[in-house]
Motif scaffolding. Sequence first.
Motif, PDB file in Angstrom:
ATOM      1  N   VAL A 101      -5.169  10.899  -4.408  1.00 40.46           N
ATOM      2  CA  VAL A 101      -4.667  10.472  -5.391  1.00 40.46           C
ATOM      3  C   VAL A 101      -3.744   9.509  -4.927  1.00 40.46           C
ATOM      4  N   ASN A 102      -3.900   8.794  -3.778  1.00 41.79           N
ATOM      5  CA  ASN A 102      -2.584   8.047  -3.555  1.00 41.79           C
ATOM      6  C   ASN A 102      -3.079   6.451  -3.665  1.00 41.79           C
ATOM      7  N   LYS A 103      -4.312   6.662  -3.179  1.00 46.08           N
ATOM      8  CA  LYS A 103      -5.208   5.065  -3.456  1.00 46.08           C
ATOM      9  C   LYS A 103      -5.671   5.530  -5.153  1.00 46.08           C
ATOM     10  N   HIS A 104      -5.668   5.801  -6.236  1.00 43.56           N
ATOM     11  CA  HIS A 104      -5.977   5.700  -6.864  1.00 43.56           C
ATOM     12  C   HIS A 104      -4.358   5.550  -7.882  1.00 43.56           C
ATOM     13  N   ALA A 105      -3.301   6.284  -7.228  1.00 41.49           N
ATOM     14  CA  ALA A 105      -2.514   5.085  -7.826  1.00 41.49           C
ATOM     15  C   ALA A 105      -1.901   3.928  -7.395  1.00 41.49           C
ATOM     16  N   TRP A 106      -1.996   3.945  -6.241  1.00 40.55           N
ATOM     17  CA  TRP A 106      -2.322   2.061  -6.127  1.00 40.55           C
ATOM     18  C   TRP A 106      -3.203   1.162  -6.857  1.00 40.55           C
ATOM     19  N   ASN A 107      -4.114   1.771  -7.064  1.00 37.28           N
ATOM     20  CA  ASN A 107      -5.117   1.001  -7.808  1.00 37.28           C
ATOM     21  C   ASN A 107      -4.723   0.774  -9.344  1.00 37.28           C
ATOM     22  N   LEU A 108      -4.422   1.988  -9.619  1.00 40.70           N
ATOM     23  CA  LEU A 108      -3.068   1.990 -11.192  1.00 40.70           C
ATOM     24  C   LEU A 108      -2.659   1.200 -10.963  1.00 40.70           C
TER      25      LEU A 108
ATOM     26  N   MET B 126       0.999  -0.814   0.155  1.00 42.19           N
ATOM     27  CA  MET B 126      -0.334  -0.718  -0.079  1.00 42.19           C
ATOM     28  C   MET B 126       0.773   1.560  -0.095  1.00 42.19           C
ATOM     29  N   ILE B 127      -0.026   2.300  -0.468  1.00 46.55           N
ATOM     30  CA  ILE B 127       1.211   3.637  -0.386  1.00 46.55           C
ATOM     31  C   ILE B 127       0.191   5.015   1.308  1.00 46.55           C
ATOM     32  N   GLY B 128       0.983   4.812   1.632  1.00 45.63           N
ATOM     33  CA  GLY B 128       1.054   5.821   2.363  1.00 45.63           C
ATOM     34  C   GLY B 128       0.410   5.361   4.054  1.00 45.63           C
ATOM     35  N   GLU B 129       0.916   4.229   4.290  1.00 46.83           N
ATOM     36  CA  GLU B 129       1.022   3.042   5.601  1.00 46.83           C
ATOM     37  C   GLU B 129       2.233   3.608   6.479  1.00 46.83           C
ATOM     38  N   GLU B 130       2.893   4.199   6.086  1.00 46.17           N
ATOM     39  CA  GLU B 130       4.268   4.892   6.613  1.00 46.17           C
ATOM     40  C   GLU B 130       4.032   6.495   6.387  1.00 46.17           C
ATOM     41  N   ILE B 131       3.527   7.333   7.178  1.00 43.01           N
ATOM     42  CA  ILE B 131       4.076   8.738   6.414  1.00 43.01           C
ATOM     43  C   ILE B 131       5.294   9.346   7.495  1.00 43.01           C
ATOM     44  N   GLU B 132       6.061  10.017   6.723  1.00 44.34           N
ATOM     45  CA  GLU B 132       6.506  11.722   7.394  1.00 44.34           C
ATOM     46  C   GLU B 132       6.700  12.565   7.150  1.00 44.34           C
TER      47      GLU B 132
ATOM     48  N   LEU C  17      10.980   3.775 -14.609  1.00 41.18           N
ATOM     49  CA  LEU C  17      10.625   4.685 -14.005  1.00 41.18           C
ATOM     50  C   LEU C  17       9.474   5.584 -14.900  1.00 41.18           C
ATOM     51  N   HIS C  18       8.896   5.794 -15.962  1.00 42.81           N
ATOM     52  CA  HIS C  18       8.209   6.489 -16.618  1.00 42.81           C
ATOM     53  C   HIS C  18       6.612   5.700 -16.461  1.00 42.81           C
ATOM     54  N   VAL C  19       7.102   4.136 -15.911  1.00 38.59           N
ATOM     55  CA  VAL C  19       5.660   3.569 -15.568  1.00 38.59           C
ATOM     56  C   VAL C  19       5.186   4.249 -14.174  1.00 38.59           C
ATOM     57  N   TYR C  20       5.859   4.727 -13.433  1.00 37.78           N
ATOM     58  CA  TYR C  20       5.862   5.608 -12.036  1.00 37.78           C
ATOM     59  C   TYR C  20       5.005   6.421 -12.201  1.00 37.78           C
ATOM     60  N   THR C  21       5.945   7.971 -13.086  1.00 32.16           N
ATOM     61  CA  THR C  21       5.140   9.047 -13.891  1.00 32.16           C
ATOM     62  C   THR C  21       4.491   9.153 -14.090  1.00 32.16           C
ATOM     63  N   LYS C  22       3.387   7.971 -15.026  1.00 26.54           N
ATOM     64  CA  LYS C  22       2.191   7.612 -15.653  1.00 26.54           C
ATOM     65  C   LYS C  22       1.612   7.828 -14.785  1.00 26.54           C
ATOM     66  N   ILE C  23       1.429   6.601 -13.731  1.00 29.80           N
ATOM     67  CA  ILE C  23       0.621   5.991 -13.101  1.00 29.80           C
ATOM     68  C   ILE C  23       0.136   7.767 -12.009  1.00 29.80           C
ATOM     69  N   PHE C  24       0.884   7.570 -11.483  1.00 30.19           N
ATOM     70  CA  PHE C  24       0.971   9.086 -10.296  1.00 30.19           C
ATOM     71  C   PHE C  24      -0.001  10.713 -11.969  1.00 30.19           C
ATOM     72  N   SER C  25       0.872  10.267 -12.947  1.00 29.91           N
ATOM     73  CA  SER C  25       0.192  12.062 -13.344  1.00 29.91           C
ATOM     74  C   SER C  25      -1.972  11.316 -13.736  1.00 29.91           C
ATOM     75  N   ILE C  26      -1.475  10.097 -14.233  1.00 30.29           N
ATOM     76  CA  ILE C  26      -3.132   9.719 -14.257  1.00 30.29           C
ATOM     77  C   ILE C  26      -3.894   9.371 -13.502  1.00 30.29           C
ATOM     78  N   ALA C  27      -3.902   9.067 -12.552  1.00 34.67           N
ATOM     79  CA  ALA C  27      -4.583   9.230 -10.468  1.00 34.67           C
ATOM     80  C   ALA C  27      -4.614  10.830 -10.460  1.00 34.67           C
ATOM     81  N   ILE C  28      -4.275  11.687 -10.875  1.00 37.78           N
ATOM     82  CA  ILE C  28      -3.829  13.265 -10.291  1.00 37.78           C
ATOM     83  C   ILE C  28      -5.008  13.765 -11.301  1.00 37.78           C
ATOM     84  N   VAL C  29      -5.126  13.259 -12.362  1.00 34.49           N
ATOM     85  CA  VAL C  29      -5.886  13.838 -14.094  1.00 34.49           C
ATOM     86  C   VAL C  29      -7.464  13.795 -12.900  1.00 34.49           C
ATOM     87  N   GLU C  30      -7.449  12.182 -13.083  1.00 29.94           N
ATOM     88  CA  GLU C  30      -8.761  11.948 -12.648  1.00 29.94           C
ATOM     89  C   GLU C  30      -9.321  12.416 -11.109  1.00 29.94           C
ATOM     90  N   VAL C  31      -8.080  12.648 -10.350  1.00 29.49           N
ATOM     91  CA  VAL C  31      -8.783  13.021  -9.356  1.00 29.49           C
ATOM     92  C   VAL C  31      -9.677  14.364  -9.233  1.00 29.49           C
TER      93      VAL C  31
END
Length: 237
Positions: free
Chosen positions: A163-170, A1-7, A69-83
């Motif tokens: 955004v993080n939940k959506h990115a994780w699902n993607l 998961m993304i975000g179970e640990e946050i600083e 690396l590009h896969v991660y960039t694409k996933i987060f860019s899609i997540a942000i746009v869709e949110v």
Amino acid sequence: MIGEEIEVLYEVDSTNEFLKRNYKSFHDGAIVVAIKQTAGKGRMGRTWYSPEGGLWYSVLFKPKVHLNLHVYTKIFSIAIVEVLRKLKVKAYIKWPNDIYYNGKKVAGILSEAVSVNDRVIAIIVGIGINVNNDIPEDLKDIAISLKDILKKKVKITYLLDTVNKHAWNLLITYRNETENITKLWKKYLVPKEGDKLKVKVDDQIVEGTVLKIGDDTLYIDVGGKVIGVQSIHQIVE
């Protein structure tokens, strides 16, 4: 998961740089959030203005199976746009990794790898979103914040979580089908293949047609000659 640990840090040079220095201390999926950054990073070493009021954070991945690396960039860019679109902000991805609204930048992504002995052991994805921060006068022609678009403040914790939940699902859905991530990325992308485009080449402005969109390069047909554009700053609005 993304975000179970946050600083959460009040002030740091850059959340990406912080995680590059301290990745051993965090688990896979950890997040470091900064209230403000003193040396926020953009693509190709450019600075990112990141005062209090915006969402500035980085996600750490320690993947067992290596993804580009590009896969991660694409996933987060899609997540942000869709949110953002769910918030009624008609955002789009400006090639290769910026999020725009009505010709102005609202967010950016910077993915970096940490390698030891030529082996990638960590991926860090930095995200910067103009949320409730004021945009300086000298940047208002090129950048905008969500509060100025929506005429109200947006809850930063909601945006971070969504955004993080959506990115994780993607990531879970498409990590074995990276070609489908690219298809989805291109759906929100500007420019698109077939579009006419003006670009700077050797201090000259030329017009051509986008033949193919790559992760790092736009291939443009200029009078029968194919040229490669590798920087968003070569594109003339």
